[in-house]
Design an enzyme around this catalytic site. Structure first.
Site, PDB file in Angstrom:
ATOM      1  N   SER A 189      42.671  48.123  42.889  1.00 58.40           N
ATOM      2  CA  SER A 189      43.282  48.799  41.747  1.00 58.40           C
ATOM      3  C   SER A 189      42.933  48.083  40.436  1.00 58.40           C
ATOM      4  O   SER A 189      41.751  47.910  40.123  1.00 58.40           O
ATOM      5  CB  SER A 189      44.790  48.907  41.966  1.00 58.40           C
ATOM      6  OG  SER A 189      45.383  49.756  41.020  1.00 58.40           O
ATOM      7  N   ASP A 341      44.126  60.079  45.100  1.00 59.09           N
ATOM      8  CA  ASP A 341      44.351  58.937  44.216  1.00 59.09           C
ATOM      9  C   ASP A 341      44.038  59.352  42.786  1.00 59.09           C
ATOM     10  O   ASP A 341      42.947  59.878  42.508  1.00 59.09           O
ATOM     11  CB  ASP A 341      43.459  57.769  44.641  1.00 59.09           C
ATOM     12  CG  ASP A 341      43.671  56.510  43.818  1.00 59.09           C
ATOM     13  OD1 ASP A 341      44.508  56.521  42.899  1.00 59.09           O
ATOM     14  OD2 ASP A 341      42.982  55.507  44.093  1.00 59.09           O
ATOM     15  N   HIS A 371      46.618  55.917  46.811  1.00 62.80           N
ATOM     16  CA  HIS A 371      46.528  54.700  46.008  1.00 62.80           C
ATOM     17  C   HIS A 371      47.522  53.646  46.499  1.00 62.80           C
ATOM     18  O   HIS A 371      48.651  53.957  46.878  1.00 62.80           O
ATOM     19  CB  HIS A 371      46.805  55.011  44.538  1.00 62.80           C
ATOM     20  CG  HIS A 371      46.487  53.862  43.639  1.00 62.80           C
ATOM     21  ND1 HIS A 371      45.196  53.546  43.277  1.00 62.80           N
ATOM     22  CD2 HIS A 371      47.277  52.925  43.043  1.00 62.80           C
ATOM     23  CE1 HIS A 371      45.209  52.481  42.505  1.00 62.80           C
ATOM     24  NE2 HIS A 371      46.464  52.074  42.356  1.00 62.80           N
TER      25      HIS A 371
END
Length: 401
Positions: A189, A341, A371
């Protein structure tokens, strides 16, 4: 009593309808994912309420939740774990106990958390890094960088770069018996954004003797100049990470000025002088056709913002904005994206750009992925999806590092 019960019932219905997100049909462990999504969105809702009524800031409440999951360094029969500092920046080291006749591989891991939250102390990241050290017989360095909004960009980038440059010194590599030709930088991320940006910096800096052999980017966030990509539209109210939450947090990364998130919601926040950068995030060219679907590309509206934030155009904050000449020097890359995501398309476009300049890229796309799945690998909320991503990541490192 009946009136109060009715009011409570109405409130519950409104609240549930506010946070409920229908799940895609291919999501596994449906009820578990639904429960996790509800918990995350309930915390987000409470944080917003507390901020609006003046009890505490949004990020302060979320940080309190994260701190409940922090761990202490605990060694086991396979790995020695210790917290220390590299030039005053906290790191957690995972050192294999097994004797080795040769120098070991090394992985520098940068945790996610939208630049505002998280730590190597989180249970899931501690578990992942411990597993990496054990399975690969590798030295693992986990970095704790400064967090927004107390520290805005580029503090996070500078901290990670400082740790990497310190670790790459010959005397430090020798101290931990690390092979200088077998070092990887990884991140998930926002940690993937920092890993990508630092790798660009290291590989293009002639003053750094030892280079990175490979980078591993797990559902990375790689740009901040286009806020309405196809994945943003499809996952606006998505699982775990919504567009509104992402806008809130990416804004805090750069500034506390409330004008920025308002402008991002309209996708009208970039200055006129940023026009040349949009070719690097032009999804109508860089996204594979299957992900464009029936979405229509429109030119961004520039020059509407009432503020000036040069950081938005900085490739250290948005690695997708790096020039081709910078990308050409990048090492072997592993990149993992998830279908469901919000920031899926950042990774897909980076794959295209790297391949276009000749960088060797291994790309895994998880069709039922969401995610932050790596954050859910441990009890009581572990997802098989998180373990699947872990195994793909570790397998690739083992074969290539």
């Amino acid at each position: 009593m009946g009136f109060k019960a009715l009011c409570l019932g109405i409130f519950c219905v409104i609240f549930i309808s506010h946070i409920y997100t229908p799940l895609p049909v291919n999501i596994e462990e449906t009820w578990k994912v639904m429960a996790l999504d509800t918990i995350v969105k309930t915390c987000t809702f409470m944080a917003t309420c507390f901020e609006n009524i003046g009890i505490m800031q949004y990020e302060e409440f979320i940080s309190m939740i994260f701190h409940l999951d922090y761990t202490q360094p605990q060694s086991d029969e396979y790995v020695t774990v210790m917290d220390t500092e590299f030039l005053d920046i906290p790191v957690r080291l995972y050192l294999p106990k097994r004797k080795s006749e040769t120098a070991r591989r090394a992985v520098i891991y940068v945790h996610g958390g939208a630049f505002c939250f998280g730590s190597f102390r989180q249970t899931a990241f501690d578990f992942l890094n411990r597993w990496t050290a054990k399975k690969l017989d590798a030295v693992v360095v986990a970095v704790d960088y400064r967090l927004a909004p107390q520290h805005h960009f580029p503090a996070q980038f500078e901290d990670v770069l400082t740790v990497v440059k310190f670790f790459l010194q010959p005397k430090i590599l020798s101290k931990y018996r690390v092979d200088p030709t077998r070092i990887c930088i990884s991140g998930d991320s926002s940690g993937g954004a920092l890993a990508a940006a630092v790798t660009q910096q290291v590989q293009n800096d002639p003053g750094i003797k030892h280079k990175i052999k490979m980078q591993a980017l797990l559902y990375p966030a790689l740009q901040a100049i286009e806020s309405y990509l196809p994945s943003h539209r499809e996952n606006e109210h998505g699982i775990i990470l919504t567009r509104e939450t992402a806008i809130k947090l990416i804004s805090l990364y750069f500034t506390k000025d409330e004008a920025l998130p308002k402008a991002i919601r309209r996708n009208q926040y970039m200055p006129l002088e940023s026009k040349h950068l949009f070719k690097f995030v032009n999804w109508s060219i860089l996204l594979p056709e299957k992900y464009r679907k029936d979405h229509i590309y429109t030119e961004p509206i520039l020059g509407q913002a009432s503020f000036s934030l040069p950081a938005l155009m900085d490739s250290r904050a948005s690695p997708l904005l790096a020039k081709d000449s910078q990308l050409q020097k990048l090492p072997l890359t592993y990149l993992l994206t998830c279908q469901h995501d919000l920031i899926r398309d950042d990774g897909l476009m980076y794959v295209s750009r790297l391949r276009n300049v000749g960088v060797q890229v291994a790309h895994d796309h998880i069709e039922n992925g969401i995610h932050g799945a790596l954050s859910y690998m441990t009890s009581p909320f572990y997802l098989h999806l998180g373990l699947k991503i872990r195994d793909k990541y570790i397998s690739w490192l083992d074969k290539n590092l």
